[in-house]
Design a protein around this motif. Structure first.
Motif, PDB file in Angstrom:
ATOM      1  N   LEU B 322       0.849  -1.200   0.000  1.00 51.11           N
ATOM      2  CA  LEU B 322       0.000   0.000   0.000  1.00 51.11           C
ATOM      3  C   LEU B 322       0.879   1.242   0.000  1.00 51.11           C
ATOM      4  N   ASP B 323       1.909   1.181   0.858  1.00 48.51           N
ATOM      5  CA  ASP B 323       2.828   2.301   0.989  1.00 48.51           C
ATOM      6  C   ASP B 323       3.545   2.579  -0.342  1.00 48.51           C
ATOM      7  N   PHE B 324       3.922   1.493  -1.049  1.00 44.30           N
ATOM      8  CA  PHE B 324       4.580   1.651  -2.342  1.00 44.30           C
ATOM      9  C   PHE B 324       3.639   2.255  -3.373  1.00 44.30           C
ATOM     10  N   GLU B 325       2.386   1.768  -3.341  1.00 47.78           N
ATOM     11  CA  GLU B 325       1.468   2.034  -4.440  1.00 47.78           C
ATOM     12  C   GLU B 325       0.836   3.425  -4.366  1.00 47.78           C
ATOM     13  N   PHE B 326       0.546   3.879  -3.132  1.00 48.72           N
ATOM     14  CA  PHE B 326      -0.176   5.146  -2.986  1.00 48.72           C
ATOM     15  C   PHE B 326       0.708   6.193  -2.336  1.00 48.72           C
ATOM     16  N   GLN B 327       0.737   7.366  -2.918  1.00 44.66           N
ATOM     17  CA  GLN B 327       1.494   8.457  -2.316  1.00 44.66           C
ATOM     18  C   GLN B 327       0.870   8.897  -0.998  1.00 44.66           C
ATOM     19  N   SER B 328      -0.467   8.821  -0.921  1.00 44.59           N
ATOM     20  CA  SER B 328      -1.148   9.378   0.250  1.00 44.59           C
ATOM     21  C   SER B 328      -1.165   8.407   1.431  1.00 44.59           C
ATOM     22  N   ILE B 329      -0.880   7.133   1.171  1.00 50.77           N
ATOM     23  CA  ILE B 329      -0.872   6.166   2.268  1.00 50.77           C
ATOM     24  C   ILE B 329       0.567   5.976   2.731  1.00 50.77           C
ATOM     25  N   THR B 330       0.872   6.535   3.892  1.00 52.55           N
ATOM     26  CA  THR B 330       2.229   6.447   4.425  1.00 52.55           C
ATOM     27  C   THR B 330       2.313   5.273   5.392  1.00 52.55           C
ATOM     28  N   ARG B 331       3.519   5.066   5.910  1.00 55.53           N
ATOM     29  CA  ARG B 331       3.651   3.927   6.807  1.00 55.53           C
ATOM     30  C   ARG B 331       2.876   4.135   8.104  1.00 55.53           C
ATOM     31  N   GLU B 332       2.605   5.389   8.470  1.00 56.54           N
ATOM     32  CA  GLU B 332       1.799   5.626   9.667  1.00 56.54           C
ATOM     33  C   GLU B 332       0.361   5.158   9.450  1.00 56.54           C
ATOM     34  N   ILE B 333      -0.165   5.424   8.233  1.00 50.44           N
ATOM     35  CA  ILE B 333      -1.520   4.974   7.920  1.00 50.44           C
ATOM     36  C   ILE B 333      -1.559   3.444   7.905  1.00 50.44           C
ATOM     37  N   VAL B 334      -0.523   2.829   7.354  1.00 49.87           N
ATOM     38  CA  VAL B 334      -0.452   1.371   7.326  1.00 49.87           C
ATOM     39  C   VAL B 334      -0.486   0.829   8.749  1.00 49.87           C
ATOM     40  N   LEU B 335       0.265   1.479   9.638  1.00 50.26           N
ATOM     41  CA  LEU B 335       0.293   1.062  11.036  1.00 50.26           C
ATOM     42  C   LEU B 335      -1.087   1.216  11.664  1.00 50.26           C
ATOM     43  N   LEU B 336      -1.764   2.302  11.304  1.00 53.67           N
ATOM     44  CA  LEU B 336      -3.112   2.546  11.829  1.00 53.67           C
ATOM     45  C   LEU B 336      -4.061   1.441  11.379  1.00 53.67           C
ATOM     46  N   ILE B 337      -3.968   1.069  10.097  1.00 54.85           N
ATOM     47  CA  ILE B 337      -4.835   0.018   9.570  1.00 54.85           C
ATOM     48  C   ILE B 337      -4.550  -1.302  10.279  1.00 54.85           C
ATOM     49  N   GLN B 338      -3.270  -1.609  10.434  1.00 61.36           N
ATOM     50  CA  GLN B 338      -2.906  -2.841  11.140  1.00 61.36           C
ATOM     51  C   GLN B 338      -3.428  -2.795  12.575  1.00 61.36           C
ATOM     52  N   GLY B 339      -3.297  -1.637  13.198  1.00 64.03           N
ATOM     53  CA  GLY B 339      -3.748  -1.495  14.579  1.00 64.03           C
ATOM     54  C   GLY B 339      -5.244  -1.692  14.702  1.00 64.03           C
ATOM     55  N   LEU B 340      -6.017  -1.175  13.730  1.00 64.90           N
ATOM     56  CA  LEU B 340      -7.471  -1.329  13.773  1.00 64.90           C
ATOM     57  C   LEU B 340      -7.853  -2.803  13.679  1.00 64.90           C
ATOM     58  N   ILE B 341      -7.153  -3.527  12.808  1.00 64.20           N
ATOM     59  CA  ILE B 341      -7.485  -4.941  12.649  1.00 64.20           C
ATOM     60  C   ILE B 341      -7.167  -5.703  13.939  1.00 64.20           C
ATOM     61  N   VAL B 342      -6.045  -5.339  14.578  1.00 62.63           N
ATOM     62  CA  VAL B 342      -5.726  -5.964  15.862  1.00 62.63           C
ATOM     63  C   VAL B 342      -6.769  -5.588  16.904  1.00 62.63           C
ATOM     64  N   LEU B 343      -7.185  -4.328  16.885  1.00 63.05           N
ATOM     65  CA  LEU B 343      -8.174  -3.862  17.864  1.00 63.05           C
ATOM     66  C   LEU B 343      -9.462  -4.666  17.750  1.00 63.05           C
ATOM     67  N   PHE B 344      -9.947  -4.808  16.511  1.00 65.43           N
ATOM     68  CA  PHE B 344     -11.225  -5.475  16.338  1.00 65.43           C
ATOM     69  C   PHE B 344     -11.122  -6.980  16.565  1.00 65.43           C
ATOM     70  N   SER B 345     -10.031  -7.592  16.101  1.00 70.91           N
ATOM     71  CA  SER B 345     -10.002  -9.043  16.238  1.00 70.91           C
ATOM     72  C   SER B 345      -9.277  -9.500  17.494  1.00 70.91           C
ATOM     73  N   GLY B 346      -8.617  -8.606  18.182  1.00 73.24           N
ATOM     74  CA  GLY B 346      -7.989  -8.987  19.434  1.00 73.24           C
ATOM     75  C   GLY B 346      -8.747  -8.424  20.615  1.00 73.24           C
ATOM     76  N   ALA B 347      -8.663  -7.124  20.797  1.00 74.30           N
ATOM     77  CA  ALA B 347      -9.228  -6.498  21.987  1.00 74.30           C
ATOM     78  C   ALA B 347     -10.752  -6.569  22.006  1.00 74.30           C
ATOM     79  N   LEU B 348     -11.392  -6.364  20.839  1.00 76.14           N
ATOM     80  CA  LEU B 348     -12.857  -6.383  20.794  1.00 76.14           C
ATOM     81  C   LEU B 348     -13.364  -7.716  20.250  1.00 76.14           C
ATOM     82  N   ALA B 349     -12.608  -8.779  20.499  1.00 78.46           N
ATOM     83  CA  ALA B 349     -12.892 -10.056  19.852  1.00 78.46           C
ATOM     84  C   ALA B 349     -14.322 -10.533  20.091  1.00 78.46           C
TER      85      ALA B 349
END
Lengths: 333, 370
Positions: B322-349
């Motif tokens: 994603l980071d390679f492909e889109f100028q607007s998606i930086t590694r911070e956004i990637v981290l945010l997306i990863q964090g959301l998935i962890v949040l929903f499937s881990g903490a809010l399981a």
């Protein structure tokens, strides 16, 4: 419907890929873990890249790595995407660029803070940080009233020891009896971005009597500058000109012109003047230096300025040799 | 954390995690939309980047390998109700073991001897780094959470000291050891497959992946099929009852932490022997901490840990794309997306456990009272 979706997706991809790279020249830069907005080393490179982009209108592809393996992956991806020149930022990318450069002999590569590789298509930039640190060490010693000055480094690695070693030599040049307190921030990469710890270390050095503190610790240094300003003492900036961060308290800054290296790399590659080999940038090449501007003009007396400039001229002329810690892993003082 | 309405196992293990991931992806999609990108294109890029592009599957499985080891490390300790957050340090020290063994032996011995010895050294060094906090917990009452986290710092301090000092490769300035000789390098999967005249794109995936799968099976066998595994679970359920039943509780805790540390240490086989081919500064890159989320999502079960690791691997690799492909998606956004998935499937399981149970009841897919 499906066809429309396909056209939309293809269209978006086509747009993405055609936005900027119309010509054959495609530059790319791989920032390291600090990220391009680290207020320090990587951001220096970013500033050089930005200047290049603004002047030429050419877009530079970039990537910020988040783990060890991505360094090589990112370079390979940039090469596959048609990058013609790839700039690596920092010594940690040395192995990756060495490998990728040998696999892509038709492309141009450059790396900053490395001088030990050997590839026919690789330009290496090495900075003589010890020379710049020597000058700010003199400034520190000349400004100190307590006879004690401090140094806060990021991690205890050879590069940072070279900063410290040059600084100590400069201090001792002015006053051989002066004491230099030294601390490293940490042992993980978090040490480059821990202003709280930086402030704590600066405070403890101030408590032990230091009244000028030089920092070479990336984002952590902002904390050092803050703590020194709050305590009414002096700090010394690093890499970029940080004099403006706390005017009246930042005595001077040790400039390391990575922005020039980045700009020059892109410019040379674009104009076909890209030559390879090691570029060693010291005082003579204006690759390092000390900052004097309106923010610290009142702090640097004419006498200080004269002494520092005289030493600078002597280093350029070869009359003073500043020992580089990295040459033999030891520091004379 | 069991849902009030008992869900059948298939719903708990498959349907619920799927719902969580889909919801997480929808939230991520909104963020991507807010950035001005098409979320559907983004998800296609992410999936292709994780599984389809040449070499991408190799990268995904390479990350998966790391996560399996660190996830197992947390899971083993969890069965004894011990919270081991020292996976990062145990993996780091494991890397020292693997590196020292391979640096020393590789010039003298063939690969078939060096690699197994280096693997054992990684496990042994990691085990020692887990065993010490285990001992302090079991016999001295020092809280394991505190000691394991402290041991991460001790590990990183030791490693910087060694890598910038005694073990540093001469003639350069990067804090790292010299490169391992070829017989100390874990064979890469693409090299092996290309040897069989299959044309496979290069990736960091190496035979450590098979070791990770073996570790998953070994973990299952240890915990559910052996006497010591039973004792670990008994201690985890109720240490007092376990003690009353004649189990040597402190010994079991020390054993569990040693195995836990060994699992984390094995991560070094992937990084040090498999990919970097030397010990480098910070090769653990946070995989040790990610292991906590992996074990949570995988419910401390080998199959769950495998899929959680695969999900994380795909997120890491697809996220980089994603980071390679889109100028607007930086590694911070990637981290945010990863964090959301962890949040929903881990903490809010279990957030959707009750609604799902009611839905299944209404559909008469399960019995019970609504």
């Amino acid at each position: 419907m499906q066809n429309i979706l396909k056209i939309v997706i293809v269209g978006i991809f086509a747009m993405l890929s055609s936005v900027a790279w119309a010509e054959g020249f495609k530059p790319a830069v791989i920032y390291d873990m600090g990220g391009k907005f680290d207020k320090s080393f990587n951001e220096g490179v970013y500033n050089g890249i930005k200047r290049f982009e603004e002047e030429t209108g050419v877009k530079v592809m970039d990537f910020e790595v988040t783990n060890e393996t991505q360094r090589e992956q990112a370079m390979q991806r940039m090469a596959k995407r048609g990058a013609t020149v790839i700039l690596g930022v920092g010594f940690a990318q040395a192995d990756a660029i060495n490998k990728v450069a040998s696999e892509h002999p038709d492309k141009q590569f450059a790396i900053i803070d490395v001088n030990w590789l050997d590839q026919p298509n690789l330009r290496q930039y090495a900075f003589k940080e010890h020379e710049g640190s020597y000058l700010v060490g003199m400034a520190a010693a000349l400004a100190s009233k307590t006879g004690k000055v401090g140094f806060v480094g990021g991690m205890d690695i050879a590069l940072i020891r070279a900063f410290a070693c040059g600084y100590v030599q400069g201090v001792k040049k002015v006053n051989a009896d002066m004491e230099v307190l030294q601390n490293m921030t940490g042992t993980t990469p978090a040490a480059w971005n821990n202003p709280g710890k930086g402030a704590e270390l600066a405070q403890s050095q101030i408590d032990r009597g230091a009244d000028v503190i030089y920092q070479a610790a990336g984002g952590t240094g902002i904390g050092v500058i803050r703590a020194a300003a709050d305590a009414g003492k002096f700090s010394i900036g690093v890499d970029s000109n940080q004099n403006h961060l706390a005017p009246g308290s930042v005595l001077t800054s040790m400039l390391k012109r990575v922005d020039v290296a980045a700009y020059e790399t892109m410019k040379d590659a674009m104009s076909g003047k890209f030559d390879t080999g090691v570029r060693s940038l010291g005082l003579a090449e204006a690759g390092v230096g000390w900052a004097l501007d309106e923010h610290n003009a009142k702090l640097i007396s004419d006498d200080m300025k004269a002494q520092i400039e005289a030493a600078s001229a002597d280093i350029v002329a070869g009359k003073i040799t500043v020992h580089d810690y990295r040459s033999d892993s030891s520091c004379p003082n | 954390m069991t849902p009030p309405h008992a869900l059948p196992r298939w719903a708990d293990v498959f349907v619920l995690p799927m719902i969580n991931i889909v919801v997480a992806l929808m939230v991520c999609g909104l963020i991507v939309l807010a950035l001005g990108e098409n979320p559907f294109v983004a998800i296609v890029v992410m999936l292709k980047g994780a599984f389809v592009y040449p070499g991408s599957l190799g990268y995904t499985l390479y990350y998966t390998t790391n996560f399996i080891f660190t996830g197992l490390a947390v899971a083993v300790a969890s069965h004894a109700m011990m919270f081991n957050i020292g996976g990062e340090g145990q993996a780091y020290i494991g890397g020292l073991g693997a590196g020292l063994a391979a640096l020393w032996l590789a010039p003298m011995l063939p690969l078939v001897l060096v690699i197994p010895i280096a693997i054992l050294a990684a496990a042994l060094f990691g085990a020692v780094w887990g065993l010490i906090p285990g001992y302090l917990q079991a016999y001295r009452g020092s809280q394991i959470v505190i000691t394991t986290i402290m041991f991460n710092f001790i590990a990183s301090a030791i490693m910087v000291w060694l890598l910038a000092g005694a073990l540093m490769q001469p003639g350069q300035q990067s804090p790292q050891t010299p490169q391992l000789a070829v017989s100390g390098q874990m064979p890469k999967v693409h090299d092996l497959l290309n040897g069989l005249s299959l044309n496979v794109a290069s990736s960091p995936l190496n035979l450590s992946f098979l070791l990770a799968l073996a570790a998953l099976a070994g973990f299952w066998f240890l915990i559910w099929k052996t006497r010591i595994g039973y004792e670990i679970r008994a201690v985890g359920q109720n240490p007092k009852a376990a003690h009353y039943a004649g189990i040597n509780v402190p010994m079991v805790i020390v054993f569990a932490l040693a195995v836990s540390g060994a699992c984390a240490g094995l991560m070094a086989t992937n990084e040090v022997l498999g990919v970097q081919h030397r010990v480098v500064l910070n090769f653990t890159s946070g995989y040790g901490f990610a292991g906590i989320a992996i074990a949570l999502m995988g419910r401390n079960h080998p199959i769950g840990i495998f899929f959680a690791s695969l999900l994380f691997g795909a997120l890491y690799q697809g996220g980089a794309e994603l980071d390679f492909e889109f100028q607007s998606i930086t590694r911070e956004i990637v981290l945010l997306i990863q964090g959301l998935i962890v949040l929903f499937s881990g903490a809010l399981a279990y957030m959707f456990a009750n609604p799902l149970a009611r839905l299944l009841l209404r559909l008469k897919l399960i019995g019970g009272e609504a």
